[in-house]
Write an enzyme that holds these catalytic residues in place. Sequence first.
Site, PDB file in Angstrom:
ATOM      1  N   GLN A 166      -8.285  -0.382  -3.176  1.00 24.95           N
ATOM      2  CA  GLN A 166      -8.206   0.187  -4.514  1.00 24.95           C
ATOM      3  C   GLN A 166      -8.524  -0.808  -5.620  1.00 24.95           C
ATOM      4  OE1 GLN A 166      -4.197   2.114  -3.435  1.00 24.95           O
ATOM      5  NE2 GLN A 166      -5.079   3.539  -4.899  1.00 24.95           N
ATOM      6  N   HIS A 171      -2.917  -0.430   4.519  1.00 29.90           N
ATOM      7  CA  HIS A 171      -2.912   0.511   3.388  1.00 29.90           C
ATOM      8  C   HIS A 171      -4.222   1.266   3.392  1.00 29.90           C
ATOM      9  CE1 HIS A 171      -0.906   1.267  -0.725  1.00 29.90           C
ATOM     10  NE2 HIS A 171      -1.843   2.170  -0.583  1.00 29.90           N
ATOM     11  N   ASN A 173       1.697   1.674   5.069  1.00 33.01           N
ATOM     12  CA  ASN A 173       1.957   2.382   3.825  1.00 33.01           C
ATOM     13  C   ASN A 173       1.726   3.883   4.035  1.00 33.01           C
ATOM     14  OD1 ASN A 173       2.470   2.353   0.831  1.00 33.01           O
ATOM     15  ND2 ASN A 173       0.561   3.510   0.954  1.00 33.01           N
ATOM     16  N   GLU A 174       2.750   4.660   3.770  1.00 31.28           N
ATOM     17  CA  GLU A 174       2.670   6.129   3.729  1.00 31.28           C
ATOM     18  C   GLU A 174       2.061   6.737   4.996  1.00 31.28           C
ATOM     19  OE1 GLU A 174       0.932   7.264  -0.053  1.00 31.28           O
ATOM     20  OE2 GLU A 174       2.695   6.589  -1.131  1.00 31.28           O
ATOM     21  N   GLU A 195       6.863   2.083  -4.181  1.00 28.91           N
ATOM     22  CA  GLU A 195       5.950   2.754  -5.112  1.00 28.91           C
ATOM     23  C   GLU A 195       6.685   3.821  -5.904  1.00 28.91           C
ATOM     24  OE1 GLU A 195       2.259   4.425  -3.682  1.00 28.91           O
ATOM     25  OE2 GLU A 195       2.042   2.787  -2.244  1.00 28.91           O
ATOM     26  N   GLU A 252      -8.186   5.622  -7.266  1.00 30.32           N
ATOM     27  CA  GLU A 252      -7.109   6.512  -6.817  1.00 30.32           C
ATOM     28  C   GLU A 252      -7.629   7.483  -5.767  1.00 30.32           C
ATOM     29  OE1 GLU A 252      -3.919   6.464  -6.958  1.00 30.32           O
ATOM     30  OE2 GLU A 252      -3.819   8.325  -5.807  1.00 30.32           O
TER      31      GLU A 252
END
Length: 447
Positions: free
Chosen positions: A20, A121, A165-166, A353, A406
């Site tokens: 990102q 990520h 991440n996530e 986050e 994003e």
Amino acid sequence: MAIIQFPEGMKWGTATASYQIEGAVNEGGRGTSIWDTFSKTPGKVVNGDNGDIACDSYHRYEEDVELLTDLGVDVYRFSVAWPRIFPNGTGEVNQEGLEYYHRLVDKLIEKGIEPMCTLYHWDLPQALEDKGGWNNRETIDAFVQYAELMFNEFSGKIKSWLTLNEPWCISFLSNYIGAHAPGNKDLQLATQISHHLLVAHGLTVKKFRNLGIEGKIGFAPNTTWLEPYSNRQEDIDACNREIGWYIEWFMDPVFKGNYPEFMLDWFKKKGVQLEIKDGDMEAIQQRVDFLGINYYTGHIARYKENSGLLDWELVEMNYDRTDIGWPIFPEGFYNVLMRIKESYGDIPIYITENGSCYNDEPENGQVKDNGRISYLQQHLTALSRAIASGVNVKGYITWSLLDNFEWAEGYSMRFGIVHVNYRTLERTKKDSYYWFKQTIANNWFEN
Ligand SMILES: N=NNCCOCCOc1ccc(-c2cn(C[C@@H]3NC[C@@H](O)[C@H]3O)nn2)cc1
């Protein structure tokens, strides 16, 4: 007006991620990632945006660290691009990639900022995707090999690690809903991938322990909250299915050693046949030192038969929304944290986050992002309520330091406390930056 005070020793920080912000996708020996491929596939990303340049942090990391230093953060959460370390996912190590992250980490340490490293990520090496990606169990082994190299290379420098991440986004958003790379739309595939991710997480934690690496390790699931429209059991059950899809599906195996039965049953009804090999659940259930929690938004919802995957529908309550359209729902943040405390006890938690999308632009060198300040005030107040209720929160890391790529929204949606001009790459501190700086300095703010 009320003073919202945080505990002595509370850690404050900001977060970013490699694809990102870095850019320089063809520099420093970096290999191709699935997001390079996905972003260049027509129709996948707004305006056909991609991460080729992004915030150019590969070259401007010193400027970014200056922003962090002036902000006064305790910790900076960044991610490592696996394709910078292993351009083909496995095999030859790219020294230039390691050298970039040494430069970044050394600069952070020089400035007294704790590096918190996310190993994955979302930028999987394309070479691994070409062999089945996370659906291929060999990717689990490749991830552990990559993590082991990073642990040994940065031992003593990086003492806070996140494996994934996530995982909900990596598995279901990216392989069932299809909105993120690689863009599959297959529930069986996505559910099996979610299992492989948890195995990869667990084996990586086990490797971390076996190597005797100094520091702490965890992972960062993303969460959401659906508040039942009524007290009818069907509404409560429907909301718990969606919450469970993000929270219990990923946290029960890590903290309890099993998948939640109500979700397993639901997926079986949908035709999913999860393949769990002997030893997988034991591998997943490694003790973690902390839990990262990502929270953005929540909704009011109710049961609706045969609606979507989990039989619920949103009920519009006309909550204020951020510029990406997500309701501003701080009570959901409190409820998520209380659900986690009730389910998993006093595991140390870092908010890894929390942040908001507001697309304010500079006017005469100032960015008046009052919406973001209000979002921060509301969600930090909810966090203070959770802390007062006994949730073991150790730190708060806002998403994000910089406006950045994003994902499927490209550069159209801005989450940074620092504005980035994507033409000139000029950084401009927003009003929220100054508000957050004061809050960090005080360890309190006035509501
Ligand atoms: N549940 N059903 N959905 C139905 C249809 O959804 C379609 C789209 O869904 C989603 C869900 C969640 C997200 C999301 C984005 N961020 C922000 C990033 N976090 C990691 C960091 O990199 C930030 O950029 N967090 N979450 C995006 C899209």
